[in-house]
Design an enzyme around this catalytic site. Structure first.
Site, PDB file in Angstrom:
ATOM      1  N   LEU A  87      59.861  42.959  62.415  1.00  0.00           N
ATOM      2  CA  LEU A  87      58.412  43.094  62.518  1.00  0.00           C
ATOM      3  C   LEU A  87      57.764  41.727  62.609  1.00  0.00           C
ATOM      4  O   LEU A  87      58.194  40.776  61.940  1.00  0.00           O
ATOM      5  CB  LEU A  87      57.852  43.850  61.316  1.00  0.00           C
ATOM      6  CG  LEU A  87      58.430  45.242  61.044  1.00  0.00           C
ATOM      7  CD1 LEU A  87      57.548  45.981  60.056  1.00  0.00           C
ATOM      8  CD2 LEU A  87      58.596  46.056  62.312  1.00  0.00           C
ATOM      9  N   GLY A 130      63.374  44.666  60.868  1.00  0.00           N
ATOM     10  CA  GLY A 130      62.993  45.634  61.902  1.00  0.00           C
ATOM     11  C   GLY A 130      63.937  45.601  63.108  1.00  0.00           C
ATOM     12  O   GLY A 130      64.093  46.608  63.808  1.00  0.00           O
ATOM     13  N   ASN A 140      66.816  42.889  55.256  1.00  0.00           N
ATOM     14  CA  ASN A 140      66.670  41.818  54.258  1.00  0.00           C
ATOM     15  C   ASN A 140      65.306  41.844  53.560  1.00  0.00           C
ATOM     16  O   ASN A 140      64.899  40.850  52.955  1.00  0.00           O
ATOM     17  CB  ASN A 140      66.874  40.455  54.939  1.00  0.00           C
ATOM     18  CG  ASN A 140      65.871  40.198  56.052  1.00  0.00           C
ATOM     19  OD1 ASN A 140      65.514  41.108  56.790  1.00  0.00           O
ATOM     20  ND2 ASN A 140      65.432  38.969  56.187  1.00  0.00           N
TER      21      ASN A 140
HETATM   22  N1  CO8 Z   1      57.441  37.322  62.853  1.00  0.00           N
HETATM   23  C1  CO8 Z   1      56.678  36.344  63.377  1.00  0.00           C
HETATM   24  N2  CO8 Z   1      57.159  35.123  63.741  1.00  0.00           N
HETATM   25  C2  CO8 Z   1      58.464  34.886  63.555  1.00  0.00           C
HETATM   26  C3  CO8 Z   1      59.315  35.864  63.001  1.00  0.00           C
HETATM   27  C4  CO8 Z   1      58.767  37.139  62.649  1.00  0.00           C
HETATM   28  N3  CO8 Z   1      59.499  38.132  62.145  1.00  0.00           N
HETATM   29  N4  CO8 Z   1      60.570  35.341  62.934  1.00  0.00           N
HETATM   30  C5  CO8 Z   1      60.485  34.074  63.432  1.00  0.00           C
HETATM   31  N5  CO8 Z   1      59.229  33.784  63.804  1.00  0.00           N
HETATM   32  C6  CO8 Z   1      58.748  32.543  64.411  1.00  0.00           C
HETATM   33  C7  CO8 Z   1      59.074  31.293  63.569  1.00  0.00           C
HETATM   34  O1  CO8 Z   1      58.093  31.061  62.611  1.00  0.00           O
HETATM   35  C8  CO8 Z   1      59.091  30.203  64.620  1.00  0.00           C
HETATM   36  O2  CO8 Z   1      57.765  29.865  64.925  1.00  0.00           O
HETATM   37  P1  CO8 Z   1      57.392  28.367  65.440  1.00  0.00           P
HETATM   38  O3  CO8 Z   1      58.158  28.167  66.716  1.00  0.00           O
HETATM   39  O4  CO8 Z   1      55.927  28.411  65.602  1.00  0.00           O
HETATM   40  O5  CO8 Z   1      57.837  27.435  64.344  1.00  0.00           O
HETATM   41  C9  CO8 Z   1      59.655  30.911  65.846  1.00  0.00           C
HETATM   42  O6  CO8 Z   1      59.452  32.340  65.627  1.00  0.00           O
HETATM   43  C10 CO8 Z   1      61.144  30.659  66.062  1.00  0.00           C
HETATM   44  O7  CO8 Z   1      61.823  30.987  64.860  1.00  0.00           O
HETATM   45  P2  CO8 Z   1      63.106  30.164  64.371  1.00  0.00           P
HETATM   46  O8  CO8 Z   1      62.919  28.720  64.623  1.00  0.00           O
HETATM   47  O9  CO8 Z   1      63.390  30.604  62.978  1.00  0.00           O
HETATM   48  O10 CO8 Z   1      64.211  30.721  65.383  1.00  0.00           O
HETATM   49  P3  CO8 Z   1      65.796  30.741  65.151  1.00  0.00           P
HETATM   50  O11 CO8 Z   1      66.368  31.028  66.511  1.00  0.00           O
HETATM   51  O12 CO8 Z   1      66.258  29.523  64.431  1.00  0.00           O
HETATM   52  O13 CO8 Z   1      66.073  31.994  64.184  1.00  0.00           O
HETATM   53  C11 CO8 Z   1      65.715  34.251  63.417  1.00  0.00           C
HETATM   54  C12 CO8 Z   1      65.788  33.291  64.639  1.00  0.00           C
HETATM   55  C13 CO8 Z   1      67.110  34.398  62.809  1.00  0.00           C
HETATM   56  C14 CO8 Z   1      65.242  35.600  63.931  1.00  0.00           C
HETATM   57  C15 CO8 Z   1      64.728  33.635  62.385  1.00  0.00           C
HETATM   58  O14 CO8 Z   1      63.516  33.310  63.040  1.00  0.00           O
HETATM   59  C16 CO8 Z   1      64.375  34.540  61.216  1.00  0.00           C
HETATM   60  O15 CO8 Z   1      65.175  34.740  60.326  1.00  0.00           O
HETATM   61  N6  CO8 Z   1      63.154  35.085  61.234  1.00  0.00           N
HETATM   62  C17 CO8 Z   1      62.634  35.892  60.130  1.00  0.00           C
HETATM   63  C18 CO8 Z   1      63.160  37.265  60.254  1.00  0.00           C
HETATM   64  C19 CO8 Z   1      62.615  38.118  59.160  1.00  0.00           C
HETATM   65  O16 CO8 Z   1      62.690  37.819  57.986  1.00  0.00           O
HETATM   66  N7  CO8 Z   1      62.019  39.231  59.568  1.00  0.00           N
HETATM   67  C20 CO8 Z   1      61.479  40.164  58.623  1.00  0.00           C
HETATM   68  C21 CO8 Z   1      60.254  40.786  59.183  1.00  0.00           C
HETATM   69  S1  CO8 Z   1      59.750  42.095  58.096  1.00  0.00           S
HETATM   70  C22 CO8 Z   1      60.401  43.517  58.788  1.00  0.00           C
HETATM   71  O17 CO8 Z   1      60.886  43.527  59.872  1.00  0.00           O
HETATM   72  C23 CO8 Z   1      60.350  44.820  58.003  1.00  0.00           C
HETATM   73  C24 CO8 Z   1      59.194  44.891  57.103  1.00  0.00           C
HETATM   74  C25 CO8 Z   1      59.054  46.226  56.413  1.00  0.00           C
HETATM   75  C26 CO8 Z   1      57.742  46.256  55.670  1.00  0.00           C
HETATM   76  C27 CO8 Z   1      57.742  47.144  54.517  1.00  0.00           C
HETATM   77  C28 CO8 Z   1      56.526  46.912  53.650  1.00  0.00           C
HETATM   78  C29 CO8 Z   1      56.221  48.062  52.734  1.00  0.00           C
END
Ligand code: CO8
Length: 303
Positions: A109, A154, A178
């Site tokens: 997400l 997501g 996670n």
């Molecule tokens: N949303 C928005 N932006 C994101 C996200 C995301 N999920 N993930 C990464 N970005 C952004 C980063 O901030 C970065 O931005 P910028 O270039 O401006 O610095 C850009 O995307 C690139 O990210 P990385 O440099 O980290 O890219 P990598 O290739 O090194 O890594 C990954 C890629 C492995 C995907 C890494 O970005 C990562 O781990 N991201 C976070 C993933 C995460 O934790 N997602 C969880 C989202 S929550 C969800 O999906 C379920 C929620 C359920 C809600 C329930 C509530 C009741």
């Protein structure tokens, strides 16, 4: 990135947050990164590309929303429209989902959709997340995720919404629900889908600890079905799909419905309550603070 995953696995999200809060006391850089993410998500170029081969009846849906295929409201809307079109197209029997980005299938997400938004907007967003899962998990098509990069949260939900998962054999790519590492809780239908995929015990460990599995570990617990070299992921998905399509559609579809209907009905009959829960949880000040710090952490890893 790998370091952050390792750190959050080691210390938990609160550990990462406490380190970040020290950092943020010394600077205010956190504001601009949030804006830059927002601008990127407003891009109007198509986030999804679909190619349907009418001779085989197989469509390949490519997610192409840089930098990480995060599931924004726009992305989810486009995804659902494409899925609906394919579902209604009688010539389409199978769907393969993959990513055009190197190293990332989907980051899950879009966190910006959950940060600083009005309750109405959060509700709209959550309805779109539900819709994506309902359409995919309940699809009449045979569905295969060709997971060619990391697939947290997501992204993992999207993968386990498919009938079969083929992942690139690269230990640097990870997959899992996670959520607890972000201080948030995977909703019951995320949990149910995981239980249906890996069984109760593995799901319990996985969800409570917010585990992200490397590709080989994901194979061990049955979170993915097969590992292949990077350059073979799509061809393997096509070969596998031909086996699924060798089964008469009606028999496969009725069996799929028998396996998944109960799980789907549970969300359908609790949909509004699920939206209300999400909105009241995500708009809490404490959760908003956690999300802000998580965004800062994602940004600061590059600094
Ligand atoms: N949303 C928005 N932006 C994101 C996200 C995301 N999920 N993930 C990464 N970005 C952004 C980063 O901030 C970065 O931005 P910028 O270039 O401006 O610095 C850009 O995307 C690139 O990210 P990385 O440099 O980290 O890219 P990598 O290739 O090194 O890594 C990954 C890629 C492995 C995907 C890494 O970005 C990562 O781990 N991201 C976070 C993933 C995460 O934790 N997602 C969880 C989202 S929550 C969800 O999906 C379920 C929620 C359920 C809600 C329930 C509530 C009741």
């Amino acid at each position: 990135m790998a370091n952050v995953l390792r750190n959050s696995a080691k210390f938990g999200f609160s550990g990462v947050l406490s380190q970040l809060s020290i950092h943020s006391r010394h600077g205010r850089e956190c504001v601009s990164p949030c804006f830059s993410l927002q601008q990127r998500n407003n891009s109007t170029s198509p986030k999804i590309k679909v190619d349907l081969d009418s001779s085989t009846g197989v469509a390949v849906l490519r997610m192409q929303s840089p930098p990480v295929n995060s599931l924004s409201l726009d992305f989810l809307t486009e995804f659902c429209i494409n899925l609906e079109k394919l579902e209604m197209d009688r010539s389409c029997r199978g769907l393969i989902i993959t990513s055009t980005l190197s190293k990332v299938f989907s980051a899950g997400l879009d966190i910006m959709e959950m940060y600083g938004k009005s309750p109405e907007r959060c509700g709209e967003f959550w309805k779109a997340v539900q819709e994506m899962w309902l359409k995919l998990y309940g699809s009449n098509m045979a569905t295969i995720a060709a997971i060619n990069g990391s697939s947290p949260a997501g992204g993992c939900l999207m993968s386990i919404g498919c009938d079969y998962r083929i992942m690139v054999d690269n230990p640097r790519y990870s997959i899992g629900l996670n959520e607890t590492q972000l201080g948030i809780v995977a909703p019951f239908w995320f949990k149910d889908t995981l239980v249906n995929t890996v069984g109760n015990r593995a799901a319990e460990l996985s969800l409570e600890l917010g585990l992200l599995y490397s590709a080989p570990d994901a194979l061990k617990i049955g979170l993915v079905d097969q590992l292949v070299p990077e350059d073979q992921v799509l061809s393997t998905a096509q070969d596998t799909m031909s086996k699924w399509l060798a089964i008469p559609d009606h028999a496969r579809q009725i069996t799929k419905s028998m396996m998944r209907k109960q799980t789907i009905d549970k969300l359908l009959s609790n949909r509004e309550a699920d939206i209300t829960n999400f909105v009241s949880f995500i708009t809490k000040d404490s959760i908003q603070r956690s999300l802000r710090m998580y965004l800062e952490m994602l940004k600061s890893r590059k600094a």
